[in-house]
Motif scaffolding. Sequence first.
Motif, PDB file in Angstrom:
ATOM      1  N   THR A 126      -3.879  10.978   8.351  1.00  0.00           N
ATOM      2  CA  THR A 126      -5.142  11.026   9.091  1.00  0.00           C
ATOM      3  C   THR A 126      -5.553   9.607   9.487  1.00  0.00           C
ATOM      4  O   THR A 126      -5.176   8.629   8.840  1.00  0.00           O
ATOM      5  CB  THR A 126      -6.261  11.668   8.242  1.00  0.00           C
TER       6      THR A 126
ATOM      7  N   VAL B 241      -2.268   4.033  10.122  1.00  0.00           N
ATOM      8  CA  VAL B 241      -1.790   3.792   8.758  1.00  0.00           C
ATOM      9  C   VAL B 241      -0.491   2.982   8.771  1.00  0.00           C
ATOM     10  O   VAL B 241      -0.348   1.991   8.050  1.00  0.00           O
ATOM     11  CB  VAL B 241      -1.580   5.129   8.016  1.00  0.00           C
TER      12      VAL B 241
ATOM     13  N   GLU C 290     -11.149   1.329   5.545  1.00  0.00           N
ATOM     14  CA  GLU C 290     -10.469   2.303   4.683  1.00  0.00           C
ATOM     15  C   GLU C 290      -9.076   1.820   4.293  1.00  0.00           C
ATOM     16  O   GLU C 290      -8.647   2.013   3.144  1.00  0.00           O
ATOM     17  CB  GLU C 290     -10.384   3.656   5.397  1.00  0.00           C
TER      18      GLU C 290
ATOM     19  N   LYS D 133      -7.286   6.171   9.876  1.00  0.00           N
ATOM     20  CA  LYS D 133      -8.019   5.334   8.931  1.00  0.00           C
ATOM     21  C   LYS D 133      -8.605   4.124   9.663  1.00  0.00           C
ATOM     22  O   LYS D 133      -7.959   3.517  10.526  1.00  0.00           O
ATOM     23  CB  LYS D 133      -7.080   4.830   7.821  1.00  0.00           C
TER      24      LYS D 133
ATOM     25  N   VAL E 120      -7.369   0.387   0.264  1.00  0.00           N
ATOM     26  CA  VAL E 120      -6.190   0.912  -0.439  1.00  0.00           C
ATOM     27  C   VAL E 120      -5.469  -0.200  -1.204  1.00  0.00           C
ATOM     28  O   VAL E 120      -4.909   0.054  -2.279  1.00  0.00           O
ATOM     29  CB  VAL E 120      -5.216   1.579   0.559  1.00  0.00           C
TER      30      VAL E 120
ATOM     31  N   LYS F  52      -1.532  11.836   0.293  1.00  0.00           N
ATOM     32  CA  LYS F  52      -2.690  12.430   0.954  1.00  0.00           C
ATOM     33  C   LYS F  52      -3.248  11.625   2.120  1.00  0.00           C
ATOM     34  O   LYS F  52      -3.900  12.185   3.002  1.00  0.00           O
ATOM     35  CB  LYS F  52      -3.813  12.639  -0.080  1.00  0.00           C
ATOM     36  N   GLY F  53      -3.021  10.314   2.117  1.00  0.00           N
ATOM     37  CA  GLY F  53      -3.735   9.475   3.069  1.00  0.00           C
ATOM     38  C   GLY F  53      -2.981   9.035   4.297  1.00  0.00           C
ATOM     39  O   GLY F  53      -3.553   8.406   5.186  1.00  0.00           O
TER      40      GLY F  53
ATOM     41  N   TYR G  13       0.804  -1.224   0.000  1.00  0.00           N
ATOM     42  CA  TYR G  13       0.000   0.000   0.000  1.00  0.00           C
ATOM     43  C   TYR G  13       0.835   1.271   0.000  1.00  0.00           C
ATOM     44  O   TYR G  13       0.371   2.323  -0.462  1.00  0.00           O
ATOM     45  CB  TYR G  13      -0.974  -0.002   1.184  1.00  0.00           C
TER      46      TYR G  13
ATOM     47  N   THR H  73      -0.819   8.220  -4.685  1.00  0.00           N
ATOM     48  CA  THR H  73      -1.919   9.100  -4.288  1.00  0.00           C
ATOM     49  C   THR H  73      -2.181   8.990  -2.796  1.00  0.00           C
ATOM     50  O   THR H  73      -2.313   9.998  -2.088  1.00  0.00           O
ATOM     51  CB  THR H  73      -3.196   8.757  -5.067  1.00  0.00           C
ATOM     52  N   PHE H  74      -2.229   7.765  -2.304  1.00  0.00           N
ATOM     53  CA  PHE H  74      -2.444   7.554  -0.875  1.00  0.00           C
ATOM     54  C   PHE H  74      -1.255   8.073  -0.073  1.00  0.00           C
ATOM     55  O   PHE H  74      -1.421   8.683   0.991  1.00  0.00           O
ATOM     56  CB  PHE H  74      -2.663   6.073  -0.589  1.00  0.00           C
TER      57      PHE H  74
END
Length: 449
Positions: free
Chosen positions: A148, A245, A154, A150, A158, A144-145, A135, A140-141
């Motif tokens: 925060t 994450v 969620e 998860k 991914v 931005k991901g 992952y 993109t993740f």
Amino acid sequence: MGMKKIISGLVLISSCLSGVYAQDNRAKTIDSVLAVYNKQGMFNGAVLVTQYGRPLFAKGYGYRDVAKKIANDTNTVFQIGSITKTYTATMVLMLQEQGKLNVKDKLAKYMPDYPDGEKITIENLLTHTSGIYNYTEDTTFANKGLFTTKSRKEMLAVFKDKLTGIEPGTTFNYSNSNYILLGYIIEDITGKPYYTALREMMLQPLGMHNTGSNFAGLKNKYKATGYFSIDDNNGIKAPLVDSSVSYAAGCIYTTVGDLMKWADAVQRAKLLRKESWIAATTEYKQHYGYGWMIGESLSKKSIGHNGGVHGFVSNMFMTPDDAHTVILLSNVMDNDLAPIRRNITAIVNNKPFELPEFRNEIKLPAALLKDYAGKYELAPNFYIDITLEGDKLFAQATGQTKLRMYAERKDFFFLKLVDAQFSFARDAAGKVEKLNLRQGGRILPGIKK
């Protein structure tokens, strides 16, 4: 495990990590080596070296907080990234010893709807042979991901449905997703959050009171600030990756002292039966076991792991045959710890070692620095762009990070964050026409375009 007899009784760490053992010249040598790395901007963090269960050397270098000029020491708390995998794998094997799972179990037993779950085993997850998509390679993740909180749903979204086409069990393919799944399995079996299971199963029994998982929420005066880089005592801060994450693949924070307790537990075969430790530290594929990297150091087997997460890098390896451990934790992401560890290992064993050449920076006028700015072609579609920003010169290779260059003399520059140098050649009219990049024993010429 082939170890020499370890001195019984663990030394009280709090009283031993304030400095070096003056009677051992190896400690003085290690200190002088690390001082060079720190001076060159190549190490900012804390180190602990042990042998036979006792600290041989322990010290901090550089800053825990650059802006406040708070120095690192052996109490500094760092994130350790993928060293977390050694803990997660151990918890899985503890559950196996309790009869609550088996490493030969299929993933489908715990996640019935997971793609290829009837082919993938717990062992495949442990050894990075599942073929599951990593992952952290989702750009993109990653952009931005990461920062925060998860939920499980969620996180699974991914990577769950991104198939790699790799047949489970056939190929080593390092994937953080494997250990995310192992964390969820630990939660489902224990009925507790991963963080609670970690604390109860490992941290409390081993007395690791400075270790945890939610670094963003940690309130501790010894907590380090993580940086992408530090240059001229100015740090570029890194954002904190949320622990939901990084999770069971990389969420743990700790100190060098607590990692010493973990290394001691491994070498004394604590928490697991001997046969489980042998299985964990036996190569499965590509020098990897159950959560452990397995290699060779000075012709002796070494086991450990490295790690990296925004703002932090880590390296912990031990050599059971001579019962020594090297722990390096840094709060600067671009520090390369592997060569430092190799030098320390050589010193512990009274072998020759190499240092990065010490270089002194001089100031050159901006008018002269303009001569070097430009685009240099080293290979087809591979360039180094050299730019002048104010009175500072920067180099950026194609697809890589921009790094500051430092003048040692006219037409000769070096990098601090990487062991590399640039020499420039001029034509008959005195104009810069090419450069030579010296790195890793190679010289790569580049023509100015």
